[in-house]
Design a protein around this motif. Structure first.
Motif, PDB file in Angstrom:
ATOM      1  N   GLN A 154      -2.428  -0.969  -3.872  1.00 29.64           N
ATOM      2  CA  GLN A 154      -3.529  -0.115  -3.204  1.00 29.64           C
ATOM      3  C   GLN A 154      -2.757   1.430  -2.919  1.00 29.64           C
ATOM      4  O   GLN A 154      -1.665   1.551  -2.415  1.00 29.64           O
ATOM      5  N   ILE A 155      -3.623   2.401  -3.493  1.00 32.59           N
ATOM      6  CA  ILE A 155      -3.103   3.925  -3.056  1.00 32.59           C
ATOM      7  C   ILE A 155      -4.248   4.379  -2.152  1.00 32.59           C
ATOM      8  O   ILE A 155      -5.270   4.330  -2.433  1.00 32.59           O
ATOM      9  N   THR A 156      -3.707   4.948  -1.076  1.00 34.40           N
ATOM     10  CA  THR A 156      -4.580   5.541  -0.176  1.00 34.40           C
ATOM     11  C   THR A 156      -3.957   7.106   0.165  1.00 34.40           C
ATOM     12  O   THR A 156      -2.826   7.370   0.213  1.00 34.40           O
ATOM     13  N   GLU A 157      -5.157   7.673   0.176  1.00 35.54           N
ATOM     14  CA  GLU A 157      -4.737   9.360   0.715  1.00 35.54           C
ATOM     15  C   GLU A 157      -5.184   9.444   1.948  1.00 35.54           C
ATOM     16  O   GLU A 157      -5.949   8.960   2.674  1.00 35.54           O
ATOM     17  N   ARG A 178      -1.290   7.803  -8.904  1.00 34.79           N
ATOM     18  CA  ARG A 178      -1.909   6.787  -9.690  1.00 34.79           C
ATOM     19  C   ARG A 178      -1.339   6.557 -10.918  1.00 34.79           C
ATOM     20  O   ARG A 178      -1.538   5.648 -11.656  1.00 34.79           O
ATOM     21  N   GLY A 179      -0.437   7.432 -11.419  1.00 33.75           N
ATOM     22  CA  GLY A 179       0.060   7.558 -12.783  1.00 33.75           C
ATOM     23  C   GLY A 179       1.416   6.699 -12.804  1.00 33.75           C
ATOM     24  O   GLY A 179       1.863   6.370 -13.815  1.00 33.75           O
ATOM     25  N   CYS A 224       0.762  -1.282  -0.010  1.00 33.13           N
ATOM     26  CA  CYS A 224       0.134  -0.147  -0.198  1.00 33.13           C
ATOM     27  C   CYS A 224       0.868   1.224   0.044  1.00 33.13           C
ATOM     28  O   CYS A 224       1.809   1.493   0.925  1.00 33.13           O
ATOM     29  N   THR A 247      -1.778  12.599  -5.034  1.00 30.18           N
ATOM     30  CA  THR A 247      -2.632  11.365  -5.034  1.00 30.18           C
ATOM     31  C   THR A 247      -2.790  11.185  -6.682  1.00 30.18           C
ATOM     32  O   THR A 247      -2.700   9.992  -7.253  1.00 30.18           O
ATOM     33  N   THR A 248      -3.098  12.083  -7.546  1.00 29.19           N
ATOM     34  CA  THR A 248      -3.066  12.030  -8.897  1.00 29.19           C
ATOM     35  C   THR A 248      -1.781  11.349  -9.500  1.00 29.19           C
ATOM     36  O   THR A 248      -1.696  10.530 -10.427  1.00 29.19           O
ATOM     37  N   CYS A 276       3.497   1.468  -8.654  1.00 29.30           N
ATOM     38  CA  CYS A 276       2.938   0.218  -8.937  1.00 29.30           C
ATOM     39  C   CYS A 276       2.942  -0.618  -7.620  1.00 29.30           C
ATOM     40  O   CYS A 276       3.857  -1.244  -6.891  1.00 29.30           O
TER      41      CYS A 276
END
Length: 341
Positions: free
Chosen positions: A52-55, A45-46, A33, A41-42, A49
């Protein structure tokens, strides 16, 4: 470990690709994660790898919430990166349900073996530096100010595509050459000086590091003898490097030659250090080194002699260990060079 928390941004970039300036990575056996705030955040996402990506709004709360969500009880952390204050916050927020385990030696070699792409980035960064020095060379003459030379080099590497300089450039002339970390000053160069220039560039996140010592006209015979001694020590160390050779032996090859030449007391630092996403990283090449050369390692070879009141010389190349020896990634010639005055 049920999980490891990474906060060192170089480790985070290496492990998941994130290039921003704030975030955390929680690695578990089954799920990884990445956590960051709304600024990234943006971007994450780009780039990133992971599963899970959490803010988060507060980093510590975000990390602990993630650990609780995966049921982690025994959590490792980067002992050489996380501050005591941060560790205390993590312990307070997580309570007695999580045991925090310091990891130092276990993570030290995480990035020490480089891929072909990593080595290529550092070699390109070194090429930028070689071209930059060739452009700036005509400025290195009596009357020039050390700081102006450093600024000209910085401008030249950035014109050629470097993201940033690797560190504050060292330009040390005359007696200031006896300062191993003689950051460029307001001193004016003089005929008869040796000028030591230690500089590097960052490209795609990876650094180069290189030192050249130049002569402004004729120098004192002892300075020439010091230069020749350092160059021979440098060459002996390079010739020894191959997989399986203890890095302390590489250091000893240069150090013993300098000592036998009568300058042992004037070479106090280690022979070299690893280079990569950080300009100083594993492995260390010194009398205290506890590892051997392995194919894919990248490190510097930089013997020096620094005599107070007289001056000094350092000669540095960055090398990659190959299957049978070592290949220089830096390409500025290191033989004795006299600039016209």
């Amino acid at each position: 470990m049920d999980a490891i928390v990474f906060l060192n941004l170089s480790n985070i970039r290496y492990l998941c690709g994130f290039t921003g300036t704030d975030g955390a990575l929680v690695v578990t056996p089954g799920r990884n994660c990445f956590l960051t705030d709304s600024r990234y955040t943006t971007q994450a996402r780009g780039q990133v790898c992971v599963e899970q990506i959490t803010e988060y709004r507060l980093k510590i709360d975000g990390i602990v919430d993630c650990l609780r969500a995966v049921g982690a009880k025994k959590v490792g952390f980067e002992a050489e990166t996380i501050t005591f204050a941060t560790l205390e916050e993590l312990r307070e927020r997580s309570g007695e349900g999580i045991e925090w385990v310091p990891l130092a030696k276990q993570l030290k070699t995480l990035r020490s073996i480089k891929t072909i792409d990593e080595i290529e980035a550092m070699e390109k960064a070194a090429g930028i530096c070689a071209d930059a020095l060739a452009e700036v060379l005509p400025l290195i003459r009596p009357g020039a100010i050390e700081r102006d030379i450093a600024l000209a080099l910085e401008f030249a590497i950035k014109q050629r595509g470097a993201e940033e300089k690797s560190f504050d450039f060292i330009v040390a002339s005359g007696e200031r050459g006896a300062l191993p970390h003689g950051i460029a000053s307001e001193r004016a160069l003089q005929a008869g000086d040796l000028v030591t220039i230690d500089f590097g560039a960052r490209l795609n996140g990876y650094h180069s590091d290189e030192t050249v010592t130049l002569a402004l006209g004729d120098v004192r015979p002892e300075l020439r003898r010091i230069f020749d001694t350092v160059l021979e020590a440098h060459d002996r160390a390079l010739a020894l490097i191959k997989p399986g050779v203890a890095l302390r032996e590489v250091d000893a090859a240069a150090r013993q030659y300098i000592a036998d030449s009568g300058y042992g007391e004037y070479f106090g630092h280690g022979l070299g250090h690893g280079v990569g996403l950080e300009v100083h990283e594993s492995p260390v090449v010194s009398p205290r080194a506890d590892t051997v050369a392995e194919e894919g390692m990248v490190f510097t070879v930089e013997p020096g002699i620094y005599v107070p009141g007289l001056g000094g010389v350092r000669i540095e190349d960055m090398v990659a260990v190959t299957s049978s020896g070592a290949r220089r990634l830096t390409r500025i010639p290191k033989d004795y060079r006299v600039l016209a005055v």
